[in-house]
Design an enzyme around this catalytic site. Sequence first.
Site, mmCIF file in Angstrom:
data_model
loop_
_atom_site.group_PDB
_atom_site.id
_atom_site.type_symbol
_atom_site.label_atom_id
_atom_site.label_comp_id
_atom_site.label_asym_id
_atom_site.label_seq_id
_atom_site.Cartn_x
_atom_site.Cartn_y
_atom_site.Cartn_z
ATOM 1 N N HIS A 514 44.901 104.478 14.800
ATOM 2 C CA HIS A 514 44.930 105.386 15.872
ATOM 3 C C HIS A 514 43.748 106.369 15.914
ATOM 4 O O HIS A 514 43.982 107.457 15.676
ATOM 5 C CB HIS A 514 46.342 105.984 15.864
ATOM 6 C CG HIS A 514 47.378 105.081 15.778
ATOM 7 N ND1 HIS A 514 48.860 105.399 15.730
ATOM 8 C CD2 HIS A 514 47.558 103.759 16.124
ATOM 9 C CE1 HIS A 514 49.483 104.916 15.693
ATOM 10 N NE2 HIS A 514 48.871 103.590 15.974
HETATM 11 C C1 LIG Z 1 47.886 97.180 12.540
HETATM 12 C C2 LIG Z 1 48.010 97.710 13.988
HETATM 13 C C3 LIG Z 1 48.872 98.095 14.484
HETATM 14 C C4 LIG Z 1 49.105 98.851 15.771
HETATM 15 N N1 LIG Z 1 50.338 99.287 16.121
HETATM 16 C C5 LIG Z 1 50.304 100.241 17.379
HETATM 17 C C6 LIG Z 1 51.633 100.514 18.148
HETATM 18 O O1 LIG Z 1 52.704 100.451 17.575
HETATM 19 N N2 LIG Z 1 51.633 101.240 19.093
HETATM 20 C C7 LIG Z 1 50.305 101.577 19.462
HETATM 21 O O2 LIG Z 1 50.306 102.439 20.705
HETATM 22 N N3 LIG Z 1 49.273 101.357 19.207
HETATM 23 C C8 LIG Z 1 49.380 100.516 17.891
HETATM 24 N N4 LIG Z 1 48.089 100.068 17.552
HETATM 25 C C9 LIG Z 1 46.741 100.508 18.258
HETATM 26 C C10 LIG Z 1 46.416 99.477 19.450
HETATM 27 O O3 LIG Z 1 46.301 98.285 18.930
HETATM 28 C C11 LIG Z 1 45.180 99.908 20.244
HETATM 29 O O4 LIG Z 1 45.575 101.140 20.691
HETATM 30 C C12 LIG Z 1 44.896 99.148 21.528
HETATM 31 O O5 LIG Z 1 44.702 97.729 20.976
HETATM 32 C C13 LIG Z 1 43.331 99.671 21.722
HETATM 33 O O6 LIG Z 1 43.156 98.866 23.064
HETATM 34 P P1 LIG Z 1 41.378 98.672 23.275
HETATM 35 O O7 LIG Z 1 41.245 97.947 24.454
HETATM 36 O O8 LIG Z 1 40.996 99.983 23.382
HETATM 37 O O9 LIG Z 1 40.868 98.031 21.997
HETATM 38 P P2 LIG Z 1 41.122 96.520 21.352
HETATM 39 O O10 LIG Z 1 42.725 95.969 21.874
HETATM 40 O O11 LIG Z 1 41.015 96.489 19.876
HETATM 41 O O12 LIG Z 1 40.087 95.440 22.114
HETATM 42 C C14 LIG Z 1 38.521 95.952 21.829
HETATM 43 C C15 LIG Z 1 37.915 94.458 21.959
HETATM 44 O O13 LIG Z 1 36.523 94.863 21.911
HETATM 45 C C16 LIG Z 1 35.884 93.755 21.193
HETATM 46 N N5 LIG Z 1 34.465 94.490 20.895
HETATM 47 C C17 LIG Z 1 34.215 95.347 20.099
HETATM 48 N N6 LIG Z 1 32.720 95.598 20.146
HETATM 49 C C18 LIG Z 1 32.373 94.599 20.873
HETATM 50 C C19 LIG Z 1 30.984 94.318 21.207
HETATM 51 N N7 LIG Z 1 30.052 94.929 20.768
HETATM 52 N N8 LIG Z 1 30.671 93.244 22.099
HETATM 53 C C20 LIG Z 1 31.882 92.313 22.457
HETATM 54 N N9 LIG Z 1 33.327 92.848 22.287
HETATM 55 C C21 LIG Z 1 33.350 93.713 21.396
HETATM 56 C C22 LIG Z 1 36.786 93.658 19.904
HETATM 57 O O14 LIG Z 1 36.401 92.306 19.295
HETATM 58 C C23 LIG Z 1 38.323 93.555 20.435
HETATM 59 O O15 LIG Z 1 38.635 92.518 21.063
HETATM 60 C C24 LIG Z 1 47.943 99.197 16.396
HETATM 61 C C25 LIG Z 1 46.691 99.040 15.883
HETATM 62 C C26 LIG Z 1 46.783 97.969 14.976
HETATM 63 C C27 LIG Z 1 45.320 97.439 14.237
#
Ligand SMILES: Cc1cc2nc3c(=O)[nH]c(=O)nc-3n(C[C@H](O)[C@H](O)[C@H](O)COP(=O)(O)OP(=O)(O)OC[C@H]3O[C@@H](n4cnc5c(N)ncnc54)[C@H](O)[C@@H]3O)c2cc1C
Length: 587
Positions: A514
């Site tokens: 987080h």
């Molecule tokens: C173990 C774990 C448990 C969690 N449990 C919870 C929960 O219960 N409740 C909750 O609210 N949140 C939880 N979270 C947090 C939640 O997963 C994230 O808030 C959410 O996935 C964020 O979404 P996002 O789109 O910002 O990033 P992400 O879903 O992580 O997506 C980002 C993507 O960008 C890609 N990327 C990064 N850099 C580059 C680049 N330079 N070029 C191309 N691609 C790139 C990555 O490979 C990834 O696929 C948890 C996280 C983890 C790791």
Amino acid sequence: MVKILPRREVVIVGFGWTGAILAEQLTAEGLDVVALERGVWRDTSTEYAVTNIQDEVRYRYRDELFEDLSRETLTFRNDISQTALPMRMLGSFLPGTNVGGAGVHWNGQTWRFLPSDFVAKSHNEERYGPLADGMTVQDWGITYDELEPHYTRFEDLCGISGKAGNINGQIQEGGNPFEGWRSKEYPNPPLEMVLAPKMFAKAATELGYKPFPGPAANMSQAYTNPLGVQMAPCTYCGFCEKYACGNYSKATPATTIIPALMQRENFELRTEAMVLRVIKSPDGKRAEGVEYITPEGEILHQPADIVILAAYITHNVHLMLTSGIGTPYDPRTGQGVVGKNYAYQCVSGVIVFFDEDTHINPYVGAGALGMVVDNFNGDNFDHTGLGFIGGGYIGQWQTNGRPMESHPVPEGTPKFGAGWKKAVRESYGHTVGIGTHGAVMSHRGNYLDLDPTYTDAYGRPLLRMTFDFTDNEFNMSNYLTDRAVEIAKAMGGREIREGRRKGHYSIVPYQSTHNTGGTIMGSNPRESVINKYQQSWDLENLFLTGAGAFPQNPGYNPTGTVAALAYHTADAIRNIYLKSPGPLVQA
Ligand SMILES: Cc1cc2nc3c(=O)[nH]c(=O)nc-3n(C[C@H](O)[C@H](O)[C@H](O)COP(=O)(O)OP(=O)(O)OC[C@H]3O[C@@H](n4cnc5c(N)ncnc54)[C@H](O)[C@@H]3O)c2cc1C
């Protein structure tokens, strides 16, 4: 040599939760969208099949779903007097890679923030006077009321299992009485509770608190979402956090959006496409597109009318800094904004050990199976004289008993050998953990910038994280832990073990993924990186999604709000920006 590709209407960098939401929303509008994901394609039906998923070595300890630190990582230090060193092993947080991002391996605890969380500065100052010295808490520039419809859209997409506590201002029996108003009930009823959360809820009720079922992206029954994608009832296998769901029972990008999105002809997904920078127009006012590298080392320039960074907070900040967009934050002067107000989550726990006639069976679990009290979150209680603002929830989540990871033992147990094994044998099936999940208020000294020494595999400076907990977090966490201890004692176990927040923040033990801030949202460019539509103040056709927008981190898991903001951005692009491209006026 850089090869220039045909222009597209929208390019999305990163294809996790927010990348998938934006791609779905904008292709539905008829826009031509390409998403660039650094990781590989994975199909739920084959790679994550039920028979493959329950493999602790492969997923938890060999990090198969997490980012590859041998190619890019960050450096870390607690304060600016120290020299930051590279994070060479994953620990405190586990950013995702591959299609679906961390959304594939999340738990599914799906919260809304409190209305007062969005006006944390003005609300707390009005009630308690000036903020503590060094605290850089800000209002978001967006209100809960504006986000409510978007929270609802995400909950409907995911089929969240829960019990509403406040429908249009009417308090609902059995739900969270402290939550902001919601326009309707959750799409699915709460998960069926098992023994440990029931014991917690009974004790909490006896103490006068209001326990309710945690909102869960784990299905309590079969569900077909608005995109026509079906999910199955959860089997309580306990492999959610750090694992994908082979049973199609946990809402992830792969189980809610991707099956529908991949059918659309105006969508293209390119995997193993590592974006290295955003390219600015010669006048510095627009993003021309992005540059990425393939596994073969070919560098490609993808021009686009709209660029969306959805690469998780650390990578969004890194891309902004390495692309020279916006003014980097300087903690010495307090000037600049990119990298400002990095924050995290402040967690603690209490374990209750029961005699061997109380059979918890920790194998029975789900990522968001639990009962929670919210009496001590946000400003749900009077903070006068307590020495902190903010708070957190206290919950008993029965998430897993995965044998390599889960072996709670009483205080004083040897750390290895026969004594340890005996304690694990005696405790494993007879313990209940209570967690506190606290806010982190932003502070002048906590920020992200570029490291002056270390570089990644592509020659870019690593991101440098400077972070430590402050008195606000220690006071808040101790207060919450005291309340958790009271509940633990009321549960009537043989003994309890406290896991209080002590000492400096360490990047080694897992705490939560987080991470927040760094590209924060606000009502003016002097104090923030993006406006309330998540549009860059600097480049009008650049949008950033993810928890980087949070000016500080409230006491809930972030993804419900991250997703609601993504829907709000999609609406702004569709309804305002496309009609009149340019800076969106902050209403
Ligand atoms: C173990 C774990 C448990 C969690 N449990 C919870 C929960 O219960 N409740 C909750 O609210 N949140 C939880 N979270 C947090 C939640 O997963 C994230 O808030 C959410 O996935 C964020 O979404 P996002 O789109 O910002 O990033 P992400 O879903 O992580 O997506 C980002 C993507 O960008 C890609 N990327 C990064 N850099 C580059 C680049 N330079 N070029 C191309 N691609 C790139 C990555 O490979 C990834 O696929 C948890 C996280 C983890 C790791």
